[in-house]
Design a protein around this motif. Structure first.
Motif, PDB file in Angstrom:
ATOM      1  N   UNK A 179      14.233  -4.865  -2.703  1.00 49.68           N
ATOM      2  CA  UNK A 179      12.903  -4.430  -2.271  1.00 49.68           C
ATOM      3  C   UNK A 179      12.956  -3.008  -1.733  1.00 49.68           C
ATOM      4  N   UNK A 180      11.980  -2.211  -2.125  1.00 48.73           N
ATOM      5  CA  UNK A 180      11.873  -0.853  -1.580  1.00 48.73           C
ATOM      6  C   UNK A 180      10.732  -0.825  -0.567  1.00 48.73           C
ATOM      7  N   UNK A 181      10.963  -0.174   0.565  1.00 48.82           N
ATOM      8  CA  UNK A 181       9.932  -0.012   1.588  1.00 48.82           C
ATOM      9  C   UNK A 181       9.489   1.443   1.585  1.00 48.82           C
ATOM     10  N   UNK A 182       8.177   1.656   1.577  1.00 51.81           N
ATOM     11  CA  UNK A 182       7.683   3.030   1.523  1.00 51.81           C
ATOM     12  C   UNK A 182       6.414   3.166   2.357  1.00 51.81           C
ATOM     13  N   UNK A 183       5.984   4.413   2.551  1.00 55.80           N
ATOM     14  CA  UNK A 183       4.784   4.692   3.334  1.00 55.80           C
ATOM     15  C   UNK A 183       4.911   6.029   4.029  1.00 55.80           C
ATOM     16  N   UNK A 184       3.821   6.439   4.691  1.00 58.07           N
ATOM     17  CA  UNK A 184       3.846   7.692   5.453  1.00 58.07           C
ATOM     18  C   UNK A 184       4.883   7.615   6.574  1.00 58.07           C
ATOM     19  N   UNK A 185       5.311   8.769   7.076  1.00 62.42           N
ATOM     20  CA  UNK A 185       6.129   8.790   8.290  1.00 62.42           C
ATOM     21  C   UNK A 185       5.302   8.211   9.434  1.00 62.42           C
ATOM     22  N   UNK A 186       5.927   7.349  10.238  1.00 65.82           N
ATOM     23  CA  UNK A 186       5.239   6.820  11.416  1.00 65.82           C
ATOM     24  C   UNK A 186       4.525   5.501  11.219  1.00 65.82           C
ATOM     25  N   UNK A 187       4.547   4.950   9.973  1.00 69.58           N
ATOM     26  CA  UNK A 187       3.849   3.676   9.753  1.00 69.58           C
ATOM     27  C   UNK A 187       4.677   2.477  10.223  1.00 69.58           C
ATOM     28  N   UNK A 188       5.933   2.731  10.597  1.00 69.95           N
ATOM     29  CA  UNK A 188       6.747   1.661  11.176  1.00 69.95           C
ATOM     30  C   UNK A 188       7.774   1.053  10.249  1.00 69.95           C
TER      31      UNK A 188
END
Length: 316
Positions: A179-188
């Motif tokens: 699984x890859x986790x992604x998102x903006x910086x600061x989303x946790x």
């Protein structure tokens, strides 16, 4: 020897062999992958063949082959718009962390990410994080967005990386998969990964109050083996998600709700713009398709960059 790339720092790669040994490897000369203009020829998740060399009592590896990828996910390179950056390869699913505020994740960013996942045949799951900080307004936004994307067919889970809400659900979905986790910086992301596997102890940083943006804590993508038969790829926080060049005719195919209606359009090559008897436009007028999704589609079609600061949620 063969192994899997667990970390890429740009010039060196940490490669793990099937027996669990890790080696620092590099590539010799220029490495080109056919048909891909990329700033990074090798990505985390790649299967590679390498040979060992010894220098000054140090054993390192030289990568001489990249095995065929099952899939990969890319975005436009930040500085070189015609180049792509491969985020990771050989992924089973990607979790996109979304926060309504602190920092805000706008629909155009979500849609660009989902379009790319669809284009590369990777299952995408939306995790609405920081549930513990929601007030009435932000809770309404979460419920609205969650129902919008669920209707399209995406899994949406409200979580709190801080309190642990629904983390078991996420772990269940991760079991036996990469699984890859992604998102903006600061989303946790790092907080969530630490909740899923406390022994990893990834660094976390607070949100910058001035700009409501996260501070980068992950510098390079990295894969970790977890204790419950799962692998996770943690990625650097991304500010924007530039969709890599797609033919105009295919963009609509990566919006599942558009694709389902495509056969009802009068023209086979309908772009859902000004063509007569367009099933997508009719669905839009009847509130069967979200306006925010159609707007994202138009922006991608016109090659516009995301509007991070001016975008807003449309509830119509």
């Amino acid at each position: 020897m063969t192994g899997t790339v667990y970390k890429s720092t740009g010039s060196w790669y940490i490669v793990r062999t099937p027996n669990g040994k890790t080696y620092e490897c590099r590539i010799k000369g220029k490495f080109r992958i056919k048909g891909i203009k990329s700033t990074n020829p090798i990505a985390v998740g790649d299967q590679v063949t390498f040979e060992l060399e010894s220098k000054n009592d140090q054993v390192t590896g030289i990568i001489n082959q990249i095995h065929e990828r099952r899939n990969y996910i890319v975005r436009k390179s930040v500085n070189l718009s015609k180049q792509t950056h491969i985020i990771a390869a050989n992924i089973d699913q990607v979790f996109l962390l979304v926060t309504i505020d602190n920092p805000p994740t706008f629909p155009s960013f979500i849609d660009r990410f989902l379009v790319t996942a669809e284009a590369y045949s990777i299952k995408a799951v939306l995790l609405f994080n920081k549930e513990d900080t929601y007030n009435e307004d932000t809770m309404f936004e979460v419920k609205y967005l969650s129902s919008l994307y669920k209707k399209i067919g995406y899994d949406c889970i409200e979580i709190s990386a801080k309190t642990g809400k629904n983390i078991d659900k996420v772990k269940e979905m991760m079991s036996g998969k990469v699984s890859m986790f992604s998102g903006h910086s600061g989303v946790g992301k790092s907080t969530l990964v630490n909740k899923i596997e406390p022994q990893l102890d990834l660094k976390t940083k607070e949100i910058s109050e001035q700009h409501k943006q996260g501070q980068h804590t992950t510098t390079f993508a990295e894969m970790f083996d977890l204790s419950f038969d799962a692998k996770i790829i943690d990625t650097p926080g991304i500010k924007g998600f530039g969709v890599v060049d797609m033919d105009q005719e295919e963009v609509g195919d990566y919006f599942p709700e558009f694709f389902r209606l495509k056969q009802d359009c009068k023209f086979n090559n309908c772009l859902h713009l000004k063509e007569p008897k367009c099933a997508v436009k009719e669905a839009l007028e009847n509130d069967e398709i979200a306006y925010s999704r159609y707007r994202s589609y138009i922006q991608i079609l016109e090659g516009e960059d995301e509007h991070y600061r001016t975008d807003n949620y449309d509830n119509d």
